[in-house]
Design a protein around this motif. Sequence first.
Motif, short mmCIF file in Angstrom:
data_model
loop_
_atom_site.label_atom_id
_atom_site.label_comp_id
_atom_site.label_asym_id
_atom_site.label_seq_id
_atom_site.Cartn_x
_atom_site.Cartn_y
_atom_site.Cartn_z
N TYR A 126 29.50 51.43 90.26
CA TYR A 126 29.14 51.73 91.65
C TYR A 126 30.40 51.97 92.46
CZ TYR A 126 30.13 46.78 92.75
OH TYR A 126 30.72 45.56 92.90
N THR A 128 32.21 52.23 96.47
CA THR A 128 32.11 51.82 97.88
C THR A 128 33.37 52.19 98.64
OG1 THR A 128 31.84 49.94 99.38
CG2 THR A 128 32.87 49.47 97.27
N LYS A 164 27.28 50.30 99.06
CA LYS A 164 27.49 50.43 97.63
C LYS A 164 26.60 51.54 97.11
CE LYS A 164 28.73 45.59 96.66
NZ LYS A 164 28.35 44.36 95.90
N ILE A 165 27.18 52.51 96.44
CA ILE A 165 26.43 53.63 95.89
C ILE A 165 26.48 53.55 94.37
CG2 ILE A 165 26.20 56.14 95.81
CD1 ILE A 165 25.79 54.99 98.60
N GLY A 166 25.34 53.35 93.74
CA GLY A 166 25.27 53.28 92.29
C GLY A 166 25.55 54.64 91.66
N GLU A 169 22.63 57.29 91.70
CA GLU A 169 22.49 57.87 93.03
C GLU A 169 23.67 58.79 93.33
OE1 GLU A 169 22.08 56.54 97.75
OE2 GLU A 169 22.31 55.01 96.18
#
Length: 257
Positions: A126, A128, A164-166, A169
């Motif tokens: 992830y 961020t 937080k971007i997985g 995604e």
Amino acid sequence: MPSILYEVRDGVGIITLNRPDKLNAVNREMALLLKEKLNACAADKQVRCIYITGAGKAFCAGQDLTEVDPDNEDTNLILREQYNPLVWKIRTIEKPVVGAVNGLAAGAGANLAFCCDVVIATESAYFTQAFSKIGLIPDTGGTYILPRFVGWQKASGMMMLGDKIGAIEGEKMGMLYKVFPDAVFEEETFKIAKQLANMPTKSLAMIKHALNFSAIYSFKEQLDVEDEFQKIALHSHDYKEGVKAFLEKRAPEFKGE
């Protein structure tokens, strides 16, 4: 153990950020060693692709804050002496750079990955933009690159809120080229690096430069850039070899020349 591990395998210069107990947070030693290894890759004709990854469960957690003095007005020397030269080198080195994001990529660590030519992540990774949470702005090229990946609104929200971007995604948003399951991540990402290493790397370098220009040039100016680079490509060994191999129905043997 050194903070950077380095080896050359199958035409690929493998650079591993190696402070796993600190989630590969960047200190001065690591930054200088990373720059040294990038220069080594640039100079080594046996290296035709560069592969950057992290040891352990993180790619890079950004700056090691134990090296930062918030009361020191010259703290941003870290940016000018370490991060800016690194991302400039990645964007201008005349070889493809694969960012193999094996876990957390935060702050400068995320933007370091985004500066690579082909960014690939494991499913559990992830990203961020953690800067705002300690009162800073995104750096390491983030304010330039991220809006071009995901658009103004997404980039603005990510930077201000520090979400937080997985990886899955992130791939859908356009931040990443591909995502692989954790179990096959290393194998599949290195396979891509080997593929790039066997390609006409002179033309790949010109693709990279053309993309750099495209961020600032008008459409007409970009047509001129394409014309100039294509003129060089048409006189290259690899162009002639590529056409000859196609006509002879065989695999080409590119030299990066």
